[in-house]
Scaffold this motif. Structure first.
Motif, PDB file in Angstrom:
ATOM      1  N   MET A   6       9.724  -0.333  24.638  1.00 55.72           N
ATOM      2  CA  MET A   6       9.161  -0.311  25.980  1.00 55.72           C
ATOM      3  C   MET A   6       9.279   1.075  26.607  1.00 55.72           C
ATOM      4  SD  MET A   6       7.680  -3.061  26.751  1.00 55.72           S
ATOM      5  CE  MET A   6       7.499  -2.766  28.497  1.00 55.72           C
ATOM      6  N   PHE A  51       6.563   3.049  25.074  1.00 55.74           N
ATOM      7  CA  PHE A  51       5.261   2.718  25.660  1.00 55.74           C
ATOM      8  C   PHE A  51       5.124   3.333  27.054  1.00 55.74           C
ATOM      9  CE2 PHE A  51       2.438  -0.122  28.082  1.00 55.74           C
ATOM     10  CZ  PHE A  51       1.298  -0.010  27.308  1.00 55.74           C
ATOM     11  N   CYS A  95      -8.310   1.870  23.747  1.00 55.95           N
ATOM     12  CA  CYS A  95      -7.099   1.578  24.535  1.00 55.95           C
ATOM     13  C   CYS A  95      -6.767   2.737  25.471  1.00 55.95           C
ATOM     14  CB  CYS A  95      -5.925   1.295  23.602  1.00 55.95           C
ATOM     15  SG  CYS A  95      -6.019  -0.272  22.715  1.00 55.95           S
ATOM     16  N   PHE A 149       6.360 -10.777  30.014  1.00 59.25           N
ATOM     17  CA  PHE A 149       6.919  -9.460  29.743  1.00 59.25           C
ATOM     18  C   PHE A 149       8.227  -9.244  30.504  1.00 59.25           C
ATOM     19  CE2 PHE A 149       2.323  -8.086  28.916  1.00 59.25           C
ATOM     20  CZ  PHE A 149       2.455  -8.383  27.571  1.00 59.25           C
ATOM     21  N   GLY A 157       9.553  -4.461  31.819  1.00 58.75           N
ATOM     22  CA  GLY A 157       8.381  -5.231  31.422  1.00 58.75           C
ATOM     23  C   GLY A 157       7.516  -5.622  32.594  1.00 58.75           C
ATOM     24  N   LEU A 203       0.308  -2.961  29.570  1.00 60.17           N
ATOM     25  CA  LEU A 203       0.438  -3.756  28.350  1.00 60.17           C
ATOM     26  C   LEU A 203      -0.692  -4.775  28.234  1.00 60.17           C
ATOM     27  CD1 LEU A 203       4.271  -4.462  28.045  1.00 60.17           C
ATOM     28  CD2 LEU A 203       2.832  -3.398  26.315  1.00 60.17           C
ATOM     29  N   CYS A 227      -3.964  -2.984  27.218  1.00 54.37           N
ATOM     30  CA  CYS A 227      -4.019  -2.651  25.786  1.00 54.37           C
ATOM     31  C   CYS A 227      -4.162  -3.902  24.925  1.00 54.37           C
ATOM     32  CB  CYS A 227      -2.763  -1.874  25.395  1.00 54.37           C
ATOM     33  SG  CYS A 227      -2.651  -0.222  26.124  1.00 54.37           S
ATOM     34  N   LEU A 228      -3.428  -4.955  25.275  1.00 46.83           N
ATOM     35  CA  LEU A 228      -3.525  -6.187  24.491  1.00 46.83           C
ATOM     36  C   LEU A 228      -4.913  -6.807  24.591  1.00 46.83           C
ATOM     37  CD1 LEU A 228      -0.080  -7.912  25.128  1.00 46.83           C
ATOM     38  CD2 LEU A 228      -0.898  -6.841  23.028  1.00 46.83           C
TER      39      LEU A 228
END
Length: 374
Positions: free
Chosen positions: A39, A42, A220, A332, A340, A347, A350-351
């Motif tokens: 994390m 990221f 992304c 998250f 998160g 996140l 991107c997912l």
């Protein structure tokens, strides 16, 4: 005479397949144990994408080389940080400390209002006798006028406990500072050579899929850039509208409340709700009607942001459904903790790109065409 096909048992897994399965399970366990570090990595990628977006904007406007645009971007960021540290942060800290000091008094005022309301309801139901509602009123405001609910002997006299808390706080601050420096360092390294680091990620997939995976990573990055620009514009609009509304209502500590509204707007669903608590607490000390007016103001600002500002500034950005956004925040936060929650939106962005490109277009759509052809 038709011969029924004999049912053959599937071949047992070979040694190499068992080793591959064990390697997969070990990799998943390792990733789970390193989830906090992932994390932070990221978060560094998100900051690097923000810096790369600024670099791209400067190159498009000035037509300069990437190294010069990167230097100009770093200089701009350092200038903004310096101005914020010298001009905005000191009055904000002063006003925020005053705001925190007013919260206990606002809580006492709110409890008094609730106590008065409970007393009126009790008198309406039971007459002059308080009846069975007295236990609820006493639990809110205490059984005697000078007693606070649920508070026993204070723990401030316990020096040992205070020292342990202080050491724990210092350790947490030190750990957080090291993690912050790690994120900043990795973000700068990625921003200097984004293509090289992207190719490292591309090499982790099989060779026949690398070109396609490179395209997905670029998508992304574009989605993250669009999301960050949209959130920045949306937060500025929310902070400005909150400052104007609070000034017209005559609520104190306008700068602190407006800055909190803009910052917490980055966290959808939860952030706007938290940003309402502080100005309502300050307004409650002046008059109850001001607290209701502040609530109405923030509801109007958030609706304006949700239905007008965000669709206008993010018309090229991915559309995330509110239910999916809230679900992503919950999942998250449970898996990755507070970080998160902060990174739930990038996140999810991107997912969503990966699910759309990798799962739907590359796996499910060809499978559907094969089934139709058969």
């Amino acid at each position: 005479m038709k011969i029924k096909p004999s049912r053959t048992r599937p071949d047992p897994l070979k040694l190499g397949q068992w080793l591959g399965l064990l390697a997969l399970v070990a990799s998943l366990v390792l990733l789970w144990s390193l989830r906090q570090s992932l994390m932070h990595l990221f978060a560094a990628v998100v900051l690097a994408m923000a810096l790369c977006t600024l670099v791209g904007s400067i190159r498009a406007r000035l037509g300069c080389s990437r190294p010069l645009a990167l230097l100009l971007s770093l200089g701009t960021v350092l200038f903004v940080v310096a101005v914020t540290a010298t001009v905005v942060i000191p009055p904000f800290i002063d006003q925020f400390s005053q705001l925190l000091g007013k919260l206990p008094a606002a809580a006492e005022t709110l409890l008094e209002l609730m106590r008065g309301g409970l007393s009126k309801i009790s008198q309406m139901i039971y007459g002059n006798n308080d009846g069975s509602l007295s236990w609820l009123r006493n639990s809110l405001v205490g059984s005697s006028p000078g007693e606070r609910p649920g508070l026993g002997p204070t723990l401030s006299s316990n020096l040992g406990s205070g020292a342990l808390r202080l050491l724990g706080f210092a350790g947490g601050v030190g750990t957080g500072l090291l993690q912050f420096l790690f994120v900043i360092a990795v973000a700068l390294m990625v921003a200097v050579q984004p293509t090289a680091y992207r190719e490292v990620g591309v090499l982790l997939v099989p060779s026949f899929y690398r070109r396609r995976f490179r395209q997905v990573l670029v998508q992304c990055g574009d989605a993250l850039s669009a999301w960050m620009v949209g959130v920045l514009i949306s937060s500025l609009c929310v902070g400005t509208l909150a400052a104007i509304g609070l000034s017209l209502l005559g609520v104190k500590l306008v700068a602190a409340n407006a800055l909190l509204a803009g910052l917490l707007n980055i966290i959808p669903n939860i952030g706007p709700t938290l940003s309402t608590v502080f100005p309502m607490s300050v307004a409650l000390l002046d008059a109850p009607w001001k607290a209701a007016a502040v609530l109405a103001l923030y509801v109007a600002v958030q609706n304006l942001e949700s239905y007008l500002i965000t669709p206008s500034v993010m018309h090229h950005q991915l559309k995330l459904l509110p239910g999916l956004t809230l679900t992503a925040q919950l999942l998250f936060t449970v898996v990755f903790g507070p970080l998160g929650l902060l990174l739930a939106l990038p996140l999810a962005v991107c997912l969503q790109v990966m699910v759309r490109e990798l799962l739907i277009r590359d796996i499910l759509d060809p499978w559907k065409r094969l089934r139709l052809a058969a």
